[in-house]
Scaffold this active site. Structure first.
Site, PDB file in Angstrom:
ATOM      1  N   TYR A   1     -15.241  30.045  42.239  1.00 15.82           N
ATOM      2  CA  TYR A   1     -14.847  28.952  41.354  1.00 15.82           C
ATOM      3  C   TYR A   1     -15.339  29.153  39.915  1.00 15.82           C
ATOM      4  CZ  TYR A   1     -13.069  26.081  45.235  1.00 15.82           C
ATOM      5  OH  TYR A   1     -12.333  25.581  46.284  1.00 15.82           O
TER       6      TYR A   1
ATOM      7  N   ASN B   1     -11.789  17.485  49.616  1.00 18.92           N
ATOM      8  CA  ASN B   1     -10.349  17.258  49.686  1.00 18.92           C
ATOM      9  C   ASN B   1      -9.606  18.210  50.613  1.00 18.92           C
ATOM     10  OD1 ASN B   1     -10.556  19.462  48.057  1.00 18.92           O
ATOM     11  ND2 ASN B   1      -9.429  18.602  46.324  1.00 18.92           N
TER      12      ASN B   1
ATOM     13  N   HIS C   1      -7.917  24.119  49.953  1.00 20.23           N
ATOM     14  CA  HIS C   1      -7.694  24.784  48.672  1.00 20.23           C
ATOM     15  C   HIS C   1      -6.290  25.387  48.693  1.00 20.23           C
ATOM     16  CE1 HIS C   1      -8.304  27.473  45.224  1.00 20.23           C
ATOM     17  NE2 HIS C   1      -7.705  28.398  45.944  1.00 20.23           N
TER      18      HIS C   1
ATOM     19  N   GLU D   1      -7.768  35.693  44.852  1.00 20.21           N
ATOM     20  CA  GLU D   1      -8.505  34.907  45.850  1.00 20.21           C
ATOM     21  C   GLU D   1      -8.372  35.502  47.252  1.00 20.21           C
ATOM     22  OE1 GLU D   1      -7.988  30.784  43.260  1.00 20.21           O
ATOM     23  OE2 GLU D   1      -6.898  30.985  45.152  1.00 20.21           O
TER      24      GLU D   1
ATOM     25  N   LYS E   1     -11.394  23.581  53.928  1.00 20.48           N
ATOM     26  CA  LYS E   1     -12.737  23.406  53.383  1.00 20.48           C
ATOM     27  C   LYS E   1     -13.723  22.890  54.448  1.00 20.48           C
ATOM     28  CE  LYS E   1     -11.106  22.756  48.620  1.00 20.48           C
ATOM     29  NZ  LYS E   1     -11.256  21.959  47.366  1.00 20.48           N
TER      30      LYS E   1
HETATM   31  N1  UDP Z   1     -13.078  18.838  42.035  1.00 18.77           N
HETATM   32  C1  UDP Z   1     -14.013  17.819  42.004  1.00 18.77           C
HETATM   33  N2  UDP Z   1     -13.936  16.882  40.994  1.00 18.77           N
HETATM   34  C2  UDP Z   1     -12.983  16.931  40.027  1.00 18.77           C
HETATM   35  C3  UDP Z   1     -12.037  17.977  40.067  1.00 18.77           C
HETATM   36  C4  UDP Z   1     -12.104  18.907  41.081  1.00 18.77           C
HETATM   37  O1  UDP Z   1     -14.888  17.755  42.851  1.00 18.77           O
HETATM   38  O2  UDP Z   1     -12.976  16.061  39.144  1.00 18.77           O
HETATM   39  C5  UDP Z   1     -13.157  19.859  43.096  1.00 18.77           C
HETATM   40  C6  UDP Z   1     -12.121  19.628  44.188  1.00 18.77           C
HETATM   41  O3  UDP Z   1     -12.701  20.019  45.430  1.00 18.77           O
HETATM   42  C7  UDP Z   1     -11.012  20.575  43.773  1.00 18.77           C
HETATM   43  C8  UDP Z   1     -11.801  21.748  43.199  1.00 18.77           C
HETATM   44  O4  UDP Z   1     -12.900  21.140  42.536  1.00 18.77           O
HETATM   45  O5  UDP Z   1     -10.199  20.934  44.864  1.00 18.77           O
HETATM   46  C9  UDP Z   1     -11.037  22.623  42.229  1.00 18.77           C
HETATM   47  O6  UDP Z   1     -10.485  21.808  41.214  1.00 18.77           O
HETATM   48  P1  UDP Z   1      -8.981  22.017  40.745  1.00 18.77           P
HETATM   49  O7  UDP Z   1      -8.795  21.230  39.494  1.00 18.77           O
HETATM   50  O8  UDP Z   1      -8.666  23.472  40.686  1.00 18.77           O
HETATM   51  O9  UDP Z   1      -8.141  21.306  41.903  1.00 18.77           O
HETATM   52  P2  UDP Z   1      -7.157  21.907  43.007  1.00 18.77           P
HETATM   53  O10 UDP Z   1      -6.503  23.114  42.423  1.00 18.77           O
HETATM   54  O11 UDP Z   1      -8.030  22.241  44.204  1.00 18.77           O
HETATM   55  O12 UDP Z   1      -6.195  20.809  43.319  1.00 18.77           O
HETATM   56 MG    MG Z   2      -7.299  24.759  41.509  1.00 17.23          MG
END
Ligand code: UDP
Ligand code: MG
Length: 139
Positions: free
Chosen positions: A51, A114, A117, A128, A11
């Site tokens: 997203y 974070n 991805h 994707e 990211k």
């Molecule tokens: N995210 C965020 N706040 C939240 C949950 C998710 O900013 O409360 C962002 C974070 O960057 C995350 C992305 O949205 O990686 C996609 O969320 P997901 O639940 O799919 O998490 P991941 O699969 O990336 O662990």
């Molecule tokens: Mg996810």
């Protein structure tokens, strides 16, 4: 085979902080082979589309803004059990909850920023990967 592949993005925070090399080293050391890779930047429209599943979530606006804010490294990775093993390697979404040694524990700074991805299913890995790569860019 699709079942052996996952999709990742390093990211904008990872690229900005100079972590590309360190994260790729973790990924390849864990046994993932790189089947496709590029540096690119998502437009706001790209990030909204990528997203779309999260469009009703409260963090959607911030997520789209962040993911389109700078360059990323997109990659398709190959390994047996790729989707599940990569989710283990990256750790929990919130780095505060991520296990020791995981990429998010090492390199992520917050729930939003974070570091990486990782696809959550074989089906989404294929969708994707195709979002970012043409057939000629996948090996
Ligand atoms: N995210 C965020 N706040 C939240 C949950 C998710 O900013 O409360 C962002 C974070 O960057 C995350 C992305 O949205 O990686 C996609 O969320 P997901 O639940 O799919 O998490 P991941 O699969 O990336 O662990
Ligand atoms: Mg996810």
């Amino acid at each position: 085979m699709a079942t052996n592949r996952t999709f990742t993005m390093l990211k904008p925070d990872s690229v900005e902080k100079g972590y590309i090399g360190a994260i790729l080293e973790k990924i390849t050391a864990a046994g993932f082979k790189i089947a496709a890779m590029k540096m690119t930047q998502m437009t706001v429209a790209d990030a909204k589309a990528f997203y779309a599943v999260h469009s009703e979530r409260p963090f959607f606006g911030e997520l789209v803004e962040f993911m389109s804010s700078g360059p990323i490294v997109a990659a398709i990775l190959e390994k047996n059990n790729a989707v599940e093993d990569f989710r283990v390697l990256i750790g929990a979404t919130n780095p505060a909850d991520a296990a020791e040694g995981t990429i998010r524990k090492l390199y992520a700074s917050s729930m939003g920023e974070n570091a990486v991805h990782g696809s959550d299913s074989d089906e989404n890995a294929a969708i994707e990967g195709a979002f970012h790569f043409s057939g000629r860019e996948v090996f």
